[in-house]
Design an enzyme around this catalytic site. Sequence first.
Site, PDB file in Angstrom:
ATOM      1  N   ARG A  39     106.310  36.306 108.448  1.00 36.21           N
ATOM      2  CA  ARG A  39     105.078  36.368 109.263  1.00 36.21           C
ATOM      3  C   ARG A  39     103.829  36.295 108.385  1.00 36.21           C
ATOM      4  O   ARG A  39     102.865  35.610 108.702  1.00 36.21           O
ATOM      5  CB  ARG A  39     105.057  37.674 110.070  1.00 36.21           C
ATOM      6  CG  ARG A  39     106.294  37.911 110.952  1.00 36.21           C
ATOM      7  CD  ARG A  39     106.065  37.503 112.374  1.00 36.21           C
ATOM      8  NE  ARG A  39     105.005  38.215 113.024  1.00 36.21           N
ATOM      9  CZ  ARG A  39     105.113  39.440 113.561  1.00 36.21           C
ATOM     10  NH1 ARG A  39     106.257  40.086 113.506  1.00 36.21           N
ATOM     11  NH2 ARG A  39     104.097  39.989 114.169  1.00 36.21           N
ATOM     12  N   HIS A  87      98.382  48.916 116.449  1.00 34.48           N
ATOM     13  CA  HIS A  87      99.763  48.640 116.038  1.00 34.48           C
ATOM     14  C   HIS A  87      99.901  48.435 114.531  1.00 34.48           C
ATOM     15  O   HIS A  87     100.883  47.864 114.080  1.00 34.48           O
ATOM     16  CB  HIS A  87     100.318  47.423 116.807  1.00 34.48           C
ATOM     17  CG  HIS A  87     100.459  47.678 118.275  1.00 34.48           C
ATOM     18  ND1 HIS A  87     100.626  46.679 119.214  1.00 34.48           N
ATOM     19  CD2 HIS A  87     100.469  48.836 118.978  1.00 34.48           C
ATOM     20  CE1 HIS A  87     100.724  47.198 120.418  1.00 34.48           C
ATOM     21  NE2 HIS A  87     100.621  48.508 120.311  1.00 34.48           N
ATOM     22  N   CYS A 130     105.141  54.400 102.848  1.00 30.39           N
ATOM     23  CA  CYS A 130     106.338  55.024 102.284  1.00 30.39           C
ATOM     24  C   CYS A 130     107.065  55.833 103.353  1.00 30.39           C
ATOM     25  O   CYS A 130     106.457  56.654 104.058  1.00 30.39           O
ATOM     26  CB  CYS A 130     105.944  55.922 101.105  1.00 30.39           C
ATOM     27  SG  CYS A 130     107.376  56.750 100.394  1.00 30.39           S
ATOM     28  N   CYS A 177     106.917  59.736 101.605  1.00 36.13           N
ATOM     29  CA  CYS A 177     105.690  60.549 101.484  1.00 36.13           C
ATOM     30  C   CYS A 177     104.555  60.032 102.349  1.00 36.13           C
ATOM     31  O   CYS A 177     103.507  60.657 102.439  1.00 36.13           O
ATOM     32  CB  CYS A 177     105.239  60.645 100.026  1.00 36.13           C
ATOM     33  SG  CYS A 177     104.546  59.093  99.380  1.00 36.13           S
ATOM     34  N   CYS A 212     107.835  52.968  96.504  1.00 34.95           N
ATOM     35  CA  CYS A 212     106.542  53.668  96.528  1.00 34.95           C
ATOM     36  C   CYS A 212     106.136  54.076  95.113  1.00 34.95           C
ATOM     37  O   CYS A 212     106.924  54.688  94.396  1.00 34.95           O
ATOM     38  CB  CYS A 212     106.660  54.901  97.435  1.00 34.95           C
ATOM     39  SG  CYS A 212     105.204  55.953  97.418  1.00 34.95           S
ATOM     40  N   GLY A 231      93.049  38.149 125.583  1.00 38.16           N
ATOM     41  CA  GLY A 231      94.236  37.555 124.953  1.00 38.16           C
ATOM     42  C   GLY A 231      95.427  38.483 124.820  1.00 38.16           C
ATOM     43  O   GLY A 231      96.129  38.440 123.823  1.00 38.16           O
ATOM     44  N   THR A 232      95.641  39.305 125.834  1.00 35.45           N
ATOM     45  CA  THR A 232      96.856  40.130 125.811  1.00 35.45           C
ATOM     46  C   THR A 232      97.594  39.997 127.141  1.00 35.45           C
ATOM     47  O   THR A 232      96.971  39.917 128.193  1.00 35.45           O
ATOM     48  CB  THR A 232      96.555  41.621 125.521  1.00 35.45           C
ATOM     49  OG1 THR A 232      97.772  42.373 125.650  1.00 35.45           O
ATOM     50  CG2 THR A 232      95.499  42.211 126.431  1.00 35.45           C
ATOM     51  N   ALA A 264      89.973  32.229 124.418  1.00 37.34           N
ATOM     52  CA  ALA A 264      88.976  33.199 123.959  1.00 37.34           C
ATOM     53  C   ALA A 264      87.933  32.551 123.049  1.00 37.34           C
ATOM     54  O   ALA A 264      86.748  32.885 123.113  1.00 37.34           O
ATOM     55  CB  ALA A 264      89.677  34.341 123.225  1.00 37.34           C
TER      56      ALA A 264
END
Length: 248
Positions: free
Chosen positions: A77, A126, A134, A137, A155, A195-196, A239
Site C-alpha cells: 500500500r 484510523h 510497538c 511498549c 522497536c 468521499g466515504t 470531491a
Amino acid sequence: MPEKDKSVNTSELRGRLREARSVFVLTGAGVSAESGVPTFRGGGQAAVWKGMPFEVISSAEMVGRDLKLVWDWFDYRRGVLQTCRPNPAHDTLARWQTRFPRFTLATQNIDGLHAEAGSHGVLELHGNAWRARCLNCGSREDVRETDAGVRPPICRACGGLMRPDVVLFGEILPEDVWVEAAERAATSDVCFVVGTSAIVYPAAGLPVAAMRAGAFLVEVNPEETPLSEICDVTLRGAAGEVLPRLEF
Ligand code: BJW
C-alpha cells in the site's frame, strides 16, 4: 409533490457557510481517489490483495495470526501511496482551516495526504500508514526510519515487534482522537461528509451526532450512501471538482 432535490440546494449552503462559526469535515477514501489512492469498496467491489478481501488482512485477528503478512500488505500500500500527491479536494480543505473561526478535519484515511496538502491538526481516526507502533511498549516510529529489510520491524526503544499504526477491524480507535472528533462534530454548525461510504463505525456516527446536535449536513460523493437520506444537501460529484467550487 416531487421530493426536494437536495443536490441543487446550494444557495442555503452558501449562506450557512458564510455564517458558520464551526465547521466539521469527515473524509474517507473517496477524497484521495483523484490522487490515485484506491478506495476500499469502489464500484460495489471490495478491495482484494493476493486473493484475500481487505477486511481479512486489515483485521486485529491477522495481526495476531500473521504479522509479516500484514506488513507485506502495508508495504504494498505504501508503494502505491508513494506515487500519490494531494488533489484539489485536499488543497481546498487545507485552505478552509483559516476560512472559519473553528475548523476541524477528521479523516478515516491513513495516507497522510491532508497533512501533505497543508492541513494542520488532522484527526486521523484510523491511524497513519507511515507510522509503526510497538506491540510491547507502544512507542511509535516513522516507517521510513525503520530498517526496511526487517519485517516486522524491531522497536528501537525496547526491542519488541512493531505493527502498522493503523486501526484495523475489531480494534478501538485512539481515545484522544476519538473524543476530540466527537466533541467537534457535536458542536459544529456545518458538517461535511466527503468521499466515504459511511458504513464503518464508529466514524460513520460522527455526522449523525452532528446532525442531531443541529448541524447543517452536507454530503460530497458521486454515489448515494446510508447518510444521504438525512443530509440537508447532497453534492453528487468528485470531491476534487465539487469542493473548490464552494470557495467564494
Ligand atoms: C468519492 C470519489 C471522489 C469515490 N470524490 N467521493 C456496528 C454494526 C456492525 C459492525 C460494527 C458496528 N460498530 C462497529 C462495528 C465493527 C466495524 C464496522 O464498522 N464494520 C462495518 C463494516 C459494519 N468497526 C470496527 O471494527 C472499528 N472498531 C470498533 O468498532 O471498535 C469497537 C469494537 C472492538 C471490538 C469488537 C467490536 C467493536 C474499527 C474500524 C477500523 C476500520 N479500518 C479500516 C482499515 C484501516 C487500515 C487499512 O487501510 O487497511 O479503515 S476499514 C476501511 O474502511 C478503512 C476506511 O477508513 C474505512 C472507511 O472506508 P471509506 O473511507 O468510507 O472508503 P470506501 O471505499 O468504503 O468508500 C469510498 C467512497 O468514496 C464511496 O462512497 C465512493 O462513492 C466515494 N468516492 N470517488 C468523492 N472522487
